[in-house]
Design a protein around this motif. Sequence first.
Motif, PDB file in Angstrom:
ATOM      1  N   VAL A 114       0.852  -1.177   0.000  1.00 32.85           N
ATOM      2  CA  VAL A 114       0.000   0.000   0.000  1.00 32.85           C
ATOM      3  C   VAL A 114       0.892   1.233   0.000  1.00 32.85           C
ATOM      4  O   VAL A 114       1.890   1.285   0.735  1.00 32.85           O
ATOM      5  CB  VAL A 114      -0.932   0.005   1.243  1.00 32.85           C
ATOM      6  N   LYS A 115       0.563   2.202  -0.831  1.00 36.61           N
ATOM      7  CA  LYS A 115       1.331   3.438  -0.917  1.00 36.61           C
ATOM      8  C   LYS A 115       1.406   4.093   0.461  1.00 36.61           C
ATOM      9  O   LYS A 115       0.392   4.238   1.139  1.00 36.61           O
ATOM     10  CB  LYS A 115       0.668   4.380  -1.924  1.00 36.61           C
ATOM     11  N   GLY A 116       2.622   4.424   0.889  1.00 36.13           N
ATOM     12  CA  GLY A 116       2.818   5.057   2.179  1.00 36.13           C
ATOM     13  C   GLY A 116       3.018   4.094   3.323  1.00 36.13           C
ATOM     14  O   GLY A 116       3.199   4.500   4.461  1.00 36.13           O
ATOM     15  N   CYS A 117       3.017   2.798   3.056  1.00 39.53           N
ATOM     16  CA  CYS A 117       3.188   1.788   4.097  1.00 39.53           C
ATOM     17  C   CYS A 117       4.450   0.986   3.780  1.00 39.53           C
ATOM     18  O   CYS A 117       4.605   0.508   2.663  1.00 39.53           O
ATOM     19  CB  CYS A 117       1.972   0.873   4.151  1.00 39.53           C
ATOM     20  N   SER A 118       5.338   0.826   4.730  1.00 37.88           N
ATOM     21  CA  SER A 118       6.604   0.138   4.474  1.00 37.88           C
ATOM     22  C   SER A 118       6.459  -1.387   4.437  1.00 37.88           C
ATOM     23  O   SER A 118       7.304  -2.067   3.889  1.00 37.88           O
ATOM     24  CB  SER A 118       7.635   0.535   5.527  1.00 37.88           C
ATOM     25  N   SER A 119       5.405  -1.918   5.007  1.00 38.64           N
ATOM     26  CA  SER A 119       5.209  -3.368   5.042  1.00 38.64           C
ATOM     27  C   SER A 119       4.484  -3.854   3.797  1.00 38.64           C
ATOM     28  O   SER A 119       3.731  -3.119   3.178  1.00 38.64           O
ATOM     29  CB  SER A 119       4.369  -3.754   6.260  1.00 38.64           C
ATOM     30  N   SER A 120       4.728  -5.118   3.443  1.00 36.60           N
ATOM     31  CA  SER A 120       3.941  -5.739   2.388  1.00 36.60           C
ATOM     32  C   SER A 120       3.348  -7.022   2.954  1.00 36.60           C
ATOM     33  O   SER A 120       3.903  -7.647   3.847  1.00 36.60           O
ATOM     34  CB  SER A 120       4.786  -6.042   1.147  1.00 36.60           C
ATOM     35  N   TYR A 121       2.173  -7.385   2.444  1.00 30.90           N
ATOM     36  CA  TYR A 121       1.460  -8.558   2.917  1.00 30.90           C
ATOM     37  C   TYR A 121       0.923  -9.313   1.725  1.00 30.90           C
ATOM     38  O   TYR A 121       0.878  -8.801   0.615  1.00 30.90           O
ATOM     39  CB  TYR A 121       0.284  -8.153   3.818  1.00 30.90           C
ATOM     40  N   LYS A 122       0.413 -10.519   1.957  1.00 30.24           N
ATOM     41  CA  LYS A 122      -0.206 -11.259   0.860  1.00 30.24           C
ATOM     42  C   LYS A 122      -1.690 -10.928   0.751  1.00 30.24           C
ATOM     43  O   LYS A 122      -2.337 -11.279  -0.215  1.00 30.24           O
ATOM     44  CB  LYS A 122       0.019 -12.760   0.982  1.00 30.24           C
ATOM     45  N   ALA A 123      -2.233 -10.246   1.747  1.00 29.16           N
ATOM     46  CA  ALA A 123      -3.628  -9.815   1.708  1.00 29.16           C
ATOM     47  C   ALA A 123      -3.745  -8.496   2.455  1.00 29.16           C
ATOM     48  O   ALA A 123      -3.007  -8.238   3.399  1.00 29.16           O
ATOM     49  CB  ALA A 123      -4.526 -10.864   2.340  1.00 29.16           C
ATOM     50  N   TYR A 124      -4.654  -7.662   2.017  1.00 34.31           N
ATOM     51  CA  TYR A 124      -4.869  -6.362   2.637  1.00 34.31           C
ATOM     52  C   TYR A 124      -6.343  -6.063   2.764  1.00 34.31           C
ATOM     53  O   TYR A 124      -7.146  -6.449   1.920  1.00 34.31           O
ATOM     54  CB  TYR A 124      -4.275  -5.234   1.780  1.00 34.31           C
ATOM     55  N   LYS A 125      -6.670  -5.315   3.804  1.00 36.83           N
ATOM     56  CA  LYS A 125      -7.978  -4.686   3.960  1.00 36.83           C
ATOM     57  C   LYS A 125      -7.689  -3.197   3.940  1.00 36.83           C
ATOM     58  O   LYS A 125      -6.881  -2.719   4.731  1.00 36.83           O
ATOM     59  CB  LYS A 125      -8.616  -5.110   5.285  1.00 36.83           C
ATOM     60  N   VAL A 126      -8.298  -2.468   3.023  1.00 33.81           N
ATOM     61  CA  VAL A 126      -8.050  -1.031   2.901  1.00 33.81           C
ATOM     62  C   VAL A 126      -9.361  -0.282   2.954  1.00 33.81           C
ATOM     63  O   VAL A 126     -10.400  -0.765   2.514  1.00 33.81           O
ATOM     64  CB  VAL A 126      -7.296  -0.690   1.594  1.00 33.81           C
ATOM     65  N   CYS A 127      -9.307   0.912   3.527  1.00 34.67           N
ATOM     66  CA  CYS A 127     -10.504   1.727   3.662  1.00 34.67           C
ATOM     67  C   CYS A 127     -10.077   3.155   3.953  1.00 34.67           C
ATOM     68  O   CYS A 127      -8.901   3.411   4.189  1.00 34.67           O
ATOM     69  CB  CYS A 127     -11.405   1.198   4.777  1.00 34.67           C
ATOM     70  N   PRO A 128     -11.017   4.095   3.924  1.00 31.89           N
ATOM     71  CA  PRO A 128     -10.646   5.459   4.276  1.00 31.89           C
ATOM     72  C   PRO A 128      -9.957   5.483   5.640  1.00 31.89           C
ATOM     73  O   PRO A 128     -10.458   4.941   6.605  1.00 31.89           O
ATOM     74  CB  PRO A 128     -11.991   6.188   4.321  1.00 31.89           C
TER      75      PRO A 128
END
Length: 119
Positions: A28-42
Amino acid sequence: MCLQHLRHNTCPMSSPEIASLSWRHMKVKGCSSSYKAYKVCPGGSQQPADLEEVLQKGVETLVIGQGMSEGMIYVFGNVTYLEKIGVELRVLQTVKAITEYNNLVGQGAKVGGVFHSTC
């Protein structure tokens, strides 16, 4: 816009853009971590647990990525509930779902998403 920001509501209340996707890795833009799944929201992002938190952020559209080979099976007994509260649901293959999600973010839409980079 990582997990700590989502929990503490310390970032702007807009949906973060998905910066990159490959097998087993999403960023995710602005996040240093990466995952195999994400939940994104405002307001941020985190690894997915349940959709209720995303819905509580006031999203108007929920985009769900079914995985790279569309292997994630979603049983939506609550589709009627989403319709009732006015949330549009879009379920797509993950690459297409992220493209759709990022397009909606670029338009300033109140969009949330759950994405899987495997399956």
